[in-house]
Design a protein around this motif. Sequence first.
Motif, short mmCIF file in Angstrom:
data_model
loop_
_atom_site.label_atom_id
_atom_site.label_comp_id
_atom_site.label_asym_id
_atom_site.label_seq_id
_atom_site.Cartn_x
_atom_site.Cartn_y
_atom_site.Cartn_z
N ASP A 29 -29.61 -27.47 8.37
CA ASP A 29 -30.38 -28.59 9.14
C ASP A 29 -31.02 -29.48 8.03
OD1 ASP A 29 -31.65 -30.00 11.04
OD2 ASP A 29 -33.43 -28.51 10.98
N ILE A 30 -30.23 -30.63 8.12
CA ILE A 30 -30.68 -31.92 7.28
C ILE A 30 -31.51 -32.86 8.08
CG2 ILE A 30 -30.21 -33.46 5.58
CD1 ILE A 30 -27.68 -31.65 4.69
N PRO A 31 -32.63 -32.81 7.95
CA PRO A 31 -33.39 -33.99 9.03
C PRO A 31 -32.95 -35.40 8.64
CG PRO A 31 -35.00 -32.50 7.98
CD PRO A 31 -33.70 -32.26 7.41
N GLY A 32 -32.79 -36.00 9.69
CA GLY A 32 -32.27 -37.77 9.53
C GLY A 32 -33.30 -38.29 8.85
N ASP A 33 -34.67 -38.07 8.63
CA ASP A 33 -35.88 -38.65 8.14
C ASP A 33 -35.83 -38.46 6.51
OD1 ASP A 33 -36.81 -36.27 8.05
OD2 ASP A 33 -38.78 -36.76 9.21
N GLY A 34 -35.01 -37.40 6.11
CA GLY A 34 -34.92 -37.10 4.73
C GLY A 34 -36.08 -35.95 4.48
N GLY A 35 -36.45 -35.28 5.37
CA GLY A 35 -37.19 -34.17 5.03
C GLY A 35 -36.67 -33.04 4.67
N GLN A 36 -37.26 -31.91 4.32
CA GLN A 36 -36.94 -30.72 3.73
C GLN A 36 -35.75 -30.25 4.60
OE1 GLN A 36 -37.76 -29.07 1.01
NE2 GLN A 36 -36.05 -27.70 1.39
N PRO A 37 -34.60 -29.95 3.82
CA PRO A 37 -33.53 -29.32 4.60
C PRO A 37 -33.81 -27.92 4.91
CG PRO A 37 -32.96 -29.83 2.29
CD PRO A 37 -34.07 -30.47 2.62
N SER A 38 -33.15 -27.22 5.66
CA SER A 38 -33.50 -25.89 5.84
C SER A 38 -32.05 -25.21 6.08
CB SER A 38 -34.51 -25.45 7.06
OG SER A 38 -34.03 -25.74 8.08
N LEU A 39 -31.98 -23.81 5.86
CA LEU A 39 -30.97 -23.12 6.35
C LEU A 39 -31.08 -22.81 7.71
CD1 LEU A 39 -30.83 -20.36 3.44
CD2 LEU A 39 -29.22 -22.43 3.63
N LEU A 40 -29.53 -22.80 8.31
CA LEU A 40 -29.59 -22.34 9.80
C LEU A 40 -28.83 -21.32 9.85
CD1 LEU A 40 -28.60 -25.74 11.61
CD2 LEU A 40 -30.43 -24.58 11.65
N GLY A 41 -29.44 -20.35 10.63
CA GLY A 41 -28.95 -19.15 10.96
C GLY A 41 -29.03 -18.63 12.43
#
Length: 158
Positions: A29-41
């Motif tokens: 999950d890569i936020p469009g606002d440039g925030g911290q990405p996270s793993l999607l499970g």
Amino acid sequence: MGRMKVTREVEWKSAEDEKRPIVMPGILDIPGDGGQPSLLGGSCPSCGVRYFPRPPRCRRCLGPVEESSVGAEGTVYSFTVIRTRAPLGLPEPYAIGYVDLKESGLRVFCLLDPQAVEEFRIGVPVRLAVGALGHDACGAPCLRPYFTPSAPWPGGVA
């Protein structure tokens, strides 16, 4: 073949990288606002089991598994540095390991930051980064998730 330059997590937002596909769709999950990405499970709404990556069905109750974030921060459980020829255009040396995710409690097998291979120790706090790293099975450049040291820790340099 020469070493590939690693794009650090702060650089992955460049216009060139935005055109690169993620090595495995559906895991980030890569936020469009440039925030911290996270793993999607995923998580099973029936029995609560969490997964990474997300399977179509729960292995415990066979119910559907809903997509959910499993985290972006954790600690290194175990790791190794590989100093032989790297597959898929990864830099040499590169590191792989298991990270215990803080948010979900899952232990995931992952790439570790190739620019920080000498900094990793068991117990080091890490955070998820995304960068242009190697290529996919067809030889096209791609984005990959990897964990990088997040802060100094009492047991060593990080």
